[in-house]
Scaffold this motif. Structure first.
Motif, PDB file in Angstrom:
ATOM      1  N   GLY A 173       0.806  -1.208   0.000  1.00 49.95           N
ATOM      2  CA  GLY A 173       0.000   0.000   0.000  1.00 49.95           C
ATOM      3  C   GLY A 173       0.842   1.262   0.000  1.00 49.95           C
ATOM      4  O   GLY A 173       2.066   1.228  -0.163  1.00 49.95           O
ATOM      5  N   LEU A 174       0.183   2.384   0.211  1.00 45.84           N
ATOM      6  CA  LEU A 174       0.855   3.679   0.150  1.00 45.84           C
ATOM      7  C   LEU A 174       1.881   3.864   1.267  1.00 45.84           C
ATOM      8  O   LEU A 174       2.899   4.523   1.081  1.00 45.84           O
ATOM      9  N   GLY A 175       1.608   3.282   2.429  1.00 45.76           N
ATOM     10  CA  GLY A 175       2.582   3.371   3.526  1.00 45.76           C
ATOM     11  C   GLY A 175       3.891   2.696   3.167  1.00 45.76           C
ATOM     12  O   GLY A 175       4.978   3.211   3.457  1.00 45.76           O
ATOM     13  N   ASP A 176       3.793   1.544   2.522  1.00 43.10           N
ATOM     14  CA  ASP A 176       4.981   0.825   2.087  1.00 43.10           C
ATOM     15  C   ASP A 176       5.749   1.623   1.040  1.00 43.10           C
ATOM     16  O   ASP A 176       6.988   1.686   1.063  1.00 43.10           O
ATOM     17  N   ILE A 177       5.024   2.252   0.117  1.00 40.29           N
ATOM     18  CA  ILE A 177       5.662   3.078  -0.916  1.00 40.29           C
ATOM     19  C   ILE A 177       6.379   4.264  -0.285  1.00 40.29           C
ATOM     20  O   ILE A 177       7.509   4.604  -0.661  1.00 40.29           O
ATOM     21  N   ALA A 178       5.730   4.892   0.683  1.00 39.29           N
ATOM     22  CA  ALA A 178       6.342   6.043   1.354  1.00 39.29           C
ATOM     23  C   ALA A 178       7.640   5.658   2.044  1.00 39.29           C
ATOM     24  O   ALA A 178       8.623   6.413   2.016  1.00 39.29           O
ATOM     25  N   VAL A 179       7.673   4.471   2.641  1.00 34.42           N
ATOM     26  CA  VAL A 179       8.873   4.016   3.345  1.00 34.42           C
ATOM     27  C   VAL A 179       9.963   3.577   2.365  1.00 34.42           C
ATOM     28  O   VAL A 179      11.110   4.027   2.441  1.00 34.42           O
ATOM     29  N   ARG A 180       9.605   2.688   1.423  1.00 32.31           N
ATOM     30  CA  ARG A 180      10.613   2.105   0.526  1.00 32.31           C
ATOM     31  C   ARG A 180      11.165   3.103  -0.484  1.00 32.31           C
ATOM     32  O   ARG A 180      12.365   3.130  -0.754  1.00 32.31           O
ATOM     33  N   TYR A 181      10.268   3.897  -1.056  1.00 36.34           N
ATOM     34  CA  TYR A 181      10.709   4.823  -2.094  1.00 36.34           C
ATOM     35  C   TYR A 181      10.999   6.227  -1.533  1.00 36.34           C
ATOM     36  O   TYR A 181      11.995   6.848  -1.893  1.00 36.34           O
ATOM     37  N   GLY A 182      10.095   6.701  -0.676  1.00 41.25           N
ATOM     38  CA  GLY A 182      10.258   8.055  -0.169  1.00 41.25           C
ATOM     39  C   GLY A 182      11.333   8.197   0.886  1.00 41.25           C
ATOM     40  O   GLY A 182      12.184   9.098   0.804  1.00 41.25           O
ATOM     41  N   TYR A 183      11.338   7.299   1.879  1.00 37.97           N
ATOM     42  CA  TYR A 183      12.275   7.417   3.002  1.00 37.97           C
ATOM     43  C   TYR A 183      13.609   6.740   2.720  1.00 37.97           C
ATOM     44  O   TYR A 183      14.669   7.368   2.812  1.00 37.97           O
ATOM     45  N   GLN A 184      13.574   5.444   2.372  1.00 37.75           N
ATOM     46  CA  GLN A 184      14.812   4.687   2.223  1.00 37.75           C
ATOM     47  C   GLN A 184      15.629   5.130   1.007  1.00 37.75           C
ATOM     48  O   GLN A 184      16.854   5.027   1.008  1.00 37.75           O
ATOM     49  N   ARG A 185      14.968   5.619  -0.032  1.00 34.58           N
ATOM     50  CA  ARG A 185      15.690   6.059  -1.232  1.00 34.58           C
ATOM     51  C   ARG A 185      15.792   7.588  -1.318  1.00 34.58           C
ATOM     52  O   ARG A 185      16.186   8.126  -2.334  1.00 34.58           O
ATOM     53  N   PHE A 186      15.359   8.249  -0.264  1.00 37.38           N
ATOM     54  CA  PHE A 186      15.475   9.712  -0.165  1.00 37.38           C
ATOM     55  C   PHE A 186      14.770  10.440  -1.319  1.00 37.38           C
ATOM     56  O   PHE A 186      15.264  11.450  -1.814  1.00 37.38           O
ATOM     57  N   LYS A 187      13.617   9.904  -1.737  1.00 37.57           N
ATOM     58  CA  LYS A 187      12.841  10.551  -2.799  1.00 37.57           C
ATOM     59  C   LYS A 187      11.691  11.326  -2.149  1.00 37.57           C
ATOM     60  O   LYS A 187      10.602  10.792  -1.936  1.00 37.57           O
TER      61      LYS A 187
END
Length: 218
Positions: A173-187
């Motif tokens: 879901g969106l929470g997973d996207i926020a963590v994997r792409y937004g937080y961990q990849r600094f996007k």
């Protein structure tokens, strides 16, 4: 990545997974929470069949479950989730803790809605010889339906927040996207997009609930 590709390949699938988890788990939570809510209303000191012991036990269980922070609850019931679904990650696995986390909340909002029913209407039904079940299902539920719908709307919004937290432990879901792409990849842009989508989903759900409440209240 172009914004169009980002939406089609990442955000839309994430939105679908979030909606899937939220709607299915809310449905199960309402079904599970409905029975204890009915029993608590019936066994209340001013209820149709007062029973202090049953009421206190249910009240304690619901309060106990509501007191657990969701992220701790999700991790604590990993064995149960694996037993039911066969895995502890993914959108289907997330439905188990989401349901368990939301069921006590659903029970409370249904209980509160039923307790708001005018006692005069209930007394009138008793005077006409209505049974306990008839009073509950034909009088109380009918009168409380607008408030129940509004309460379920609040439950849906709470589950949306839970689902975002569930994404931090692989629920999708969106929470997973926020963590994997937004937080961990600094996007940062992806993080912002997911937040905006979640805000829009909450606003839409609340609007649908408000419209349904107004129509049922007429």
């Amino acid at each position: 990545m172009k914004i169009s590709d980002l939406i089609l390949q990442i955000l839309l699938p994430g939105l679908w997974d979030t909606l899937y988890m939220v709607l299915i788990s809310t449905l199960f939570a309402v079904i599970i929470g409905f029975l204890p809510a009915i029993i608590m209303v019936i066994t209340d000191e001013k209820g149709l069949k007062p029973n202090r012991y049953v009421n206190n036990i249910l009240d304690f269980i619901i309060n106990l479950l509501r007191s657990f922070p969701f992220i701790i609850l999700m991790i604590a019931i990993f064995p149960l989730t694996k037993l039911i679904v066969g895995t502890t990650i993914g959108k289907n696995a997330a439905i188990v803790p989401l349901t368990i986390g939301a069921a006590p909340f659903a029970a409370r909002v249904i209980e509160s809605a039923l307790k708001e029913v005018d006692s005069g209407i209930i007394e009138a039904a008793k005077a006409f010889g209505a049974s306990t079940m008839q009073i509950i299902f034909k009088v109380m539920l009918k009168e409380a339906l607008p408030s129940i719908v509004l309460g379920i709307t609040l439950t849906v919004i709470s589950v949306i927040g839970y689902s975002a937290m569930a994404g931090t432990v692989g629920a999708g879901g969106l929470g997973d996207i926020a963590v994997r792409y937004g937080y961990q990849r600094f996007k940062t842009d992806i993080m912002i997009y997911t937040v905006i989508i979640l805000i829009l989903v909450v606003q839409i759900m609340q609007s649908i609930g408000n419209i349904a409440y107004k129509r049922l209240s007429k």
